[in-house]
Design an enzyme around this catalytic site. Structure first.
Site, mmCIF file in Angstrom:
data_model
loop_
_atom_site.group_PDB
_atom_site.id
_atom_site.type_symbol
_atom_site.label_atom_id
_atom_site.label_comp_id
_atom_site.label_asym_id
_atom_site.label_seq_id
_atom_site.Cartn_x
_atom_site.Cartn_y
_atom_site.Cartn_z
ATOM 1 N N TYR A 52 53.984 75.570 22.148
ATOM 2 C CA TYR A 52 54.693 74.772 21.140
ATOM 3 C C TYR A 52 54.815 73.320 21.611
ATOM 4 O O TYR A 52 55.373 73.038 22.670
ATOM 5 C CB TYR A 52 56.068 75.358 20.827
ATOM 6 C CG TYR A 52 56.025 76.707 20.125
ATOM 7 C CD1 TYR A 52 54.853 77.169 19.504
ATOM 8 C CD2 TYR A 52 57.145 77.528 20.065
ATOM 9 C CE1 TYR A 52 54.806 78.405 18.867
ATOM 10 C CE2 TYR A 52 57.109 78.763 19.426
ATOM 11 C CZ TYR A 52 55.927 79.192 18.829
ATOM 12 O OH TYR A 52 55.893 80.414 18.203
ATOM 13 N N HIS A 118 51.686 86.589 23.246
ATOM 14 C CA HIS A 118 51.729 85.884 21.964
ATOM 15 C C HIS A 118 50.820 86.449 20.875
ATOM 16 O O HIS A 118 51.223 86.577 19.731
ATOM 17 C CB HIS A 118 51.396 84.407 22.223
ATOM 18 C CG HIS A 118 51.924 83.478 21.194
ATOM 19 N ND1 HIS A 118 52.126 82.151 21.436
ATOM 20 C CD2 HIS A 118 52.302 83.656 19.901
ATOM 21 C CE1 HIS A 118 52.607 81.557 20.351
ATOM 22 N NE2 HIS A 118 52.720 82.455 19.407
HETATM 23 N N1 LIG Z 1 54.607 84.721 17.097
HETATM 24 C C1 LIG Z 1 53.930 83.877 16.362
HETATM 25 O O1 LIG Z 1 52.705 83.959 16.250
HETATM 26 C C2 LIG Z 1 54.668 82.787 15.645
HETATM 27 C C3 LIG Z 1 54.007 81.943 14.752
HETATM 28 C C4 LIG Z 1 54.722 80.945 14.114
HETATM 29 C C5 LIG Z 1 56.081 80.793 14.362
HETATM 30 N N2 LIG Z 1 56.699 81.612 15.252
HETATM 31 C C6 LIG Z 1 58.151 81.462 15.539
HETATM 32 O O2 LIG Z 1 58.852 81.474 14.317
HETATM 33 C C7 LIG Z 1 59.691 80.329 14.263
HETATM 34 C C8 LIG Z 1 59.890 79.924 12.835
HETATM 35 O O3 LIG Z 1 58.646 79.528 12.272
HETATM 36 P P1 LIG Z 1 58.592 78.401 11.173
HETATM 37 O O4 LIG Z 1 59.153 77.151 11.677
HETATM 38 O O5 LIG Z 1 57.222 78.399 10.613
HETATM 39 O O6 LIG Z 1 59.627 79.065 10.117
HETATM 40 P P2 LIG Z 1 60.285 78.673 8.789
HETATM 41 O O7 LIG Z 1 61.743 78.711 9.035
HETATM 42 O O8 LIG Z 1 59.699 79.560 7.750
HETATM 43 O O9 LIG Z 1 59.796 77.197 8.461
HETATM 44 C C9 LIG Z 1 60.503 76.073 8.865
HETATM 45 C C10 LIG Z 1 59.873 74.877 8.203
HETATM 46 O O10 LIG Z 1 60.005 75.010 6.794
HETATM 47 C C11 LIG Z 1 60.722 73.884 6.301
HETATM 48 N N3 LIG Z 1 61.595 74.322 5.221
HETATM 49 C C12 LIG Z 1 62.523 75.277 5.272
HETATM 50 N N4 LIG Z 1 63.134 75.396 4.085
HETATM 51 C C13 LIG Z 1 62.572 74.476 3.282
HETATM 52 C C14 LIG Z 1 62.765 74.114 1.935
HETATM 53 N N5 LIG Z 1 63.695 74.716 1.161
HETATM 54 N N6 LIG Z 1 62.009 73.135 1.436
HETATM 55 C C15 LIG Z 1 61.099 72.510 2.196
HETATM 56 N N7 LIG Z 1 60.859 72.810 3.495
HETATM 57 C C16 LIG Z 1 61.599 73.793 4.027
HETATM 58 C C17 LIG Z 1 61.534 73.392 7.472
HETATM 59 O O11 LIG Z 1 61.907 72.043 7.280
HETATM 60 P P3 LIG Z 1 63.348 71.527 7.785
HETATM 61 O O12 LIG Z 1 63.278 71.420 9.269
HETATM 62 O O13 LIG Z 1 63.492 70.218 7.093
HETATM 63 O O14 LIG Z 1 64.358 72.524 7.321
HETATM 64 C C18 LIG Z 1 60.578 73.604 8.605
HETATM 65 O O15 LIG Z 1 59.619 72.542 8.655
HETATM 66 C C19 LIG Z 1 58.976 79.290 15.126
HETATM 67 O O16 LIG Z 1 59.848 78.284 15.565
HETATM 68 C C20 LIG Z 1 58.520 80.163 16.258
HETATM 69 O O17 LIG Z 1 59.587 80.380 17.140
HETATM 70 C C21 LIG Z 1 56.030 82.602 15.888
#
Ligand SMILES: NC(=O)c1ccc[n+]([C@@H]2O[C@H](COP(=O)([O-])OP(=O)(O)OC[C@H]3O[C@@H](n4cnc5c(N)ncnc54)[C@H](OP(=O)(O)O)[C@@H]3O)[C@@H](O)[C@H]2O)c1
Length: 306
Positions: A52, A118
């Protein structure tokens, strides 16, 4: 904050965890404020990966934590390794051990509460993974072990040699990305949703008491973007808002409540770096979503009931 079991460890962890993949969108002071806010709201579980921000997310986290009064022993810090971006996956003993040393150095910490592999490595040798886990456990560098994006048989293969319990499996799941639920509903049918993409991993994890950590709870596809305000998910958005209104919460809260309603007792990895949105996410723990409403949201994403 709702708590869930962390695998078979006997530990209770918050149902909402902070995903730190986007942490570098904040500066040190902003990250410290975010950590304080999360912990004050009972969210003391943080998910990282060595990739990350090319390691910068862990570095920033370590620095920001020092700007707070949060004690290391009062939080869960988890990270992942095994991806060499764009080049390969690497579950060799050498890579796993070296990765953890790098993670701990960047976080400036003595130990990880959990290490997850991962993404599956086609060349995995479970004997090597077992040796790596044993060494890391013996050295006190990692307390619990888990996986991410793995099918049941891949976990079983690891378990042939790995003696530590697999406590968590991190899997993509959102109201707009439901394949692991859908193939369990459209069993034995000729429909698109009947395709088994993950070997019934949802049932397997429940059977084996492996905590599912739902990643990207607001995204669709290959993290293409949030499904909110997206015309391709207009019906889903409308339904989340409509049912949200019934429970007196926002569509964002309802999207998380939908995940938490599943009896697998998952952890939701929230990736927002926005404090207001974080609060909306936490509110989902107080929603008691009725069965029929859960199904209405499921179908509004384009899914069918056979
Ligand atoms: N194991 C794996 O392969 C894997 C892969 C990907 C992720 N992950 C883990 O999962 C965690 C979460 O993933 P993610 O960040 O993709 O999750 P998420 O919570 O689905 O997405 C967050 C993103 O969406 C935006 N967002 C949320 N609500 C919104 C809305 N109503 N309108 C517009 N944009 C919105 C957020 O912006 P704001 O910041 O402005 O709210 C942020 O940029 C990661 O941090 C990581 O730890 C794991």
């Amino acid at each position: 904050m709702k708590k869930v079991n962390f695998g078979t460890t006997g530990l209770q962890v918050p149902a909402i965890a902070v995903g730190c993949m986007r942490l570098t969108s904040l500066d040190e002071a902003g990250a410290a404020k975010y950590l304080n806010h999360a912990v004050a709201n009972g969210v003391n579980f943080f998910d990282h990966a060595d990739i990350y921000g090319q390691g910068q997310c862990e570095t920033l986290f370590g620095k920001a934590l020092k700007m707070t009064d949060i004690k290391r022993e009062d939080i869960f810090v988890q990270s992942k390794c095994g991806i060499v971006p764009g080049i390969m996956f690497d579950f060799s003993k050498e890579h796993i051990v070296k990765s953890v040393d790098g993670i701990l150095k960047r976080l400036d910490m003595e130990y990880l509460d959990a290490l997850l592999l991962h993404r599956p490595d086609a060349l995995v040798e479970p004997e090597e993974v077992a040796e790596a886990f044993d060494e890391l456990e013996r050295a006190g560098k990692v307390r619990n072990f888990g996986v991410s994006n793995m099918k049941p048989m891949q976990i079983e293969l690891l378990k042939k040699c790995v003696k530590q319990p697999i406590v968590a499996n991190q899997l993509q799941l959102s109201a707009a990305h439901t394949s692991m639920i859908t193939n369990g509903l459209e069993v034995n049918m000729m429909t698109k949703g009947a395709v088994d993409r993950d070997g019934s991993v949802l049932d397997y994890c429940r059977l084996k008491d492996i905590t599912i950590q739902a990643w990207s709870p607001f995204q669709y596809g290959m993290i293409q973007g949030a499904f909110f305000k997206n015309d391709d998910f207009a019906v889903l958005n409308q339904k989340l808002a409509e049912i949200g209104e019934k429970y007196g919460v926002s569509a964002t809260t309802m999207a998380v409540a939908w995940l938490l309603r599943h009896p697998a007792n998952m952890q939701v990895l929230a990736g927002t770096m926005n404090l207001d949105r974080f609060d909306e996410i936490c509110k989902a723990c107080d929603v008691k979503l009725e069965r029929a409403d859960w199904y209405k949201i499921y179908m509004s994403a384009g899914n069918i009931l056979p």
